[in-house]
Write an enzyme that holds these catalytic residues in place. Structure first.
Site, PDB file in Angstrom:
ATOM      1  N   ARG A  32       0.818  -1.217   0.000  1.00  0.00           N
ATOM      2  CA  ARG A  32       0.000   0.000   0.000  1.00  0.00           C
ATOM      3  C   ARG A  32       0.848   1.262   0.000  1.00  0.00           C
ATOM      4  NH1 ARG A  32      -3.143  -3.505   3.728  1.00  0.00           N
ATOM      5  NH2 ARG A  32      -1.622  -2.718   5.198  1.00  0.00           N
ATOM      6  N   GLU A  35       7.422 -11.413  15.119  1.00  0.00           N
ATOM      7  CA  GLU A  35       7.086 -12.050  16.391  1.00  0.00           C
ATOM      8  C   GLU A  35       7.460 -13.528  16.378  1.00  0.00           C
ATOM      9  OE1 GLU A  35       3.277 -12.487  19.421  1.00  0.00           O
ATOM     10  OE2 GLU A  35       3.079 -11.308  17.590  1.00  0.00           O
TER      11      GLU A  35
END
Length: 172
Positions: free
Chosen positions: A59, A96
């Site tokens: 984006r 993560e």
């Protein structure tokens, strides 16, 4: 900025329970809001002699291209591995649960250029921090600022961007 903020739709429990997804497609589909958004960034940088606006996949490409046009600058794409056709520089970063990387063409900039990096959302900051490191470590350029349409402040992504000027149009 309230009108721009109001143009970003919140989708509860997407992509999973407890997540409030910030959907920018509503802003992008409204010509007036999209123009206001790009004009706000352009006004901020109009006198800063920006040579290149860097968009982060995917984006970020939308904002980088429109802003580069408004500033009379070039645009450059930072992509996930294996998406660029020419020789690249790569920067890995921690997620993560694992790692990812970003790449840029090895001839993306000329020495001394003034660079603006833009993406849609500043969340945890990992991707944009890797992008800034990638550019800083391989090119003799000045990163003027890191820009975002929306910053999710509760995720503390700004903490990973020490040493860089950061600007977000909307903070949540």
């Amino acid at each position: 900025m309230k009108k721009i903020s109001d143009g970003i739709r919140t989708i509860p429990d997407f992509p999973k329970l407890g997540i409030e997804f910030k959907d920018i497609t509503t802003l992008l589909s409204d010509g007036e809001l999209f123009r206001m958004t790009i004009d706000a960034f352009a006004e901020r940088h109009k006198d800063q002699r920006i040579d290149m606006v860097v968009g982060i996949e995917a984006r970020g490409f939308i904002f980088a291209s429109a802003l580069a046009y408004a500033l009379g600058a070039g645009t450059c794409l930072v992509r996930k591995p294996g998406k660029l056709p020419h020789a690249v520089h790569r920067e890995s970063y921690e997620l993560e649960y694992g790692t990812d990387a970003v790449e840029i063409h090895n001839d993306a900039f000329e020495p001394g250029q003034r660079i603006l990096i833009i993406d849609d959302i500043l969340a945890t900051g990992g991707t944009v921090a890797a992008t800034a490191r990638l550019i800083s470590s391989h090119f003799d350029v000045e990163i003027v600022e890191l820009n975002f349409l929306l910053e999710l402040g509760f995720l503390n992504g700004r903490d990973k961007l020490d040493g860089y000027k950061v600007f977000s149009l909307v903070e949540s």
